[in-house]
Motif scaffolding. Structure first.
Motif, short mmCIF file in Angstrom:
data_model
loop_
_atom_site.label_atom_id
_atom_site.label_comp_id
_atom_site.label_asym_id
_atom_site.label_seq_id
_atom_site.Cartn_x
_atom_site.Cartn_y
_atom_site.Cartn_z
N LYS A 8 0.84 -1.20 0.00
CA LYS A 8 0.00 0.00 0.00
C LYS A 8 0.88 1.25 0.00
N PHE A 9 1.92 1.27 0.84
CA PHE A 9 2.82 2.42 0.91
C PHE A 9 3.53 2.62 -0.42
N PHE A 10 4.00 1.53 -1.04
CA PHE A 10 4.70 1.60 -2.32
C PHE A 10 3.81 2.23 -3.38
N TYR A 16 2.94 9.77 -6.17
CA TYR A 16 3.49 11.11 -5.99
C TYR A 16 4.82 11.30 -6.72
N ALA A 17 5.28 10.31 -7.48
CA ALA A 17 6.63 10.32 -8.04
C ALA A 17 6.93 11.56 -8.89
N GLY A 18 6.00 12.05 -9.68
CA GLY A 18 6.30 13.17 -10.55
C GLY A 18 5.78 14.50 -10.06
N GLN A 19 5.32 14.57 -8.83
CA GLN A 19 4.68 15.79 -8.33
C GLN A 19 5.56 16.51 -7.31
N ILE A 26 4.32 15.41 2.61
CA ILE A 26 5.53 14.65 2.94
C ILE A 26 5.43 14.11 4.36
N ALA A 27 4.93 14.92 5.27
CA ALA A 27 4.77 14.47 6.65
C ALA A 27 3.84 13.26 6.71
N LYS A 28 2.77 13.29 5.95
CA LYS A 28 1.83 12.17 5.94
C LYS A 28 2.50 10.91 5.40
N LEU A 29 3.27 11.04 4.32
CA LEU A 29 3.96 9.89 3.74
C LEU A 29 4.98 9.30 4.71
N LEU A 30 5.64 10.16 5.47
CA LEU A 30 6.68 9.70 6.39
C LEU A 30 6.12 9.31 7.76
N GLU A 64 12.96 10.21 -0.48
CA GLU A 64 13.12 8.78 -0.18
C GLU A 64 14.59 8.36 -0.28
N ASN A 65 15.28 8.81 -1.32
CA ASN A 65 16.70 8.49 -1.48
C ASN A 65 17.55 9.09 -0.37
N ALA A 66 17.23 10.31 0.02
CA ALA A 66 17.99 10.96 1.09
C ALA A 66 17.83 10.22 2.41
#
Length: 76
Positions: A8-10, A16-19, A26-30, A64-66
């Motif tokens: 689900k997370f993936f 959101y990859a291109g936005q 971002i807070a919600k995703l993390l 994500e990479n950072a």
């Protein structure tokens, strides 16, 4: 159950990859509060784009990479 959450997370993160995302998104995703994102920004732990003094945006793949740099892998 954990695999279901990961899938689900993936899918959610890929949407959101291109936005350009807001601090709240971002807070919600993390799983953080916006203040937690501000702390990561202050430590320069995540990249961000400052469009103006009050308008900040993020690219999810870069964030994500950072954060992947902070992953501690088990030895053995």
């Amino acid at each position: 159950a954990t695999d279901c959450i990961r899938v689900k997370f993936f899918h959610m993160a890929n949407a959101y990859a291109g936005q350009l995302l807001t601090k709240r998104e971002i807070a919600k995703l993390l799983g953080l509060k916006p203040r937690g994102v501000e702390c990561l920004m202050a430590r320069r732990a995540i990249p961000f784009i400052r469009l103006s003094s009050r308008c900040i945006r993020f690219r999810w793949p870069e964030v994500e990479n950072a954060l992947a740099k902070f992953t501690i892998r088990e030895i053995g």
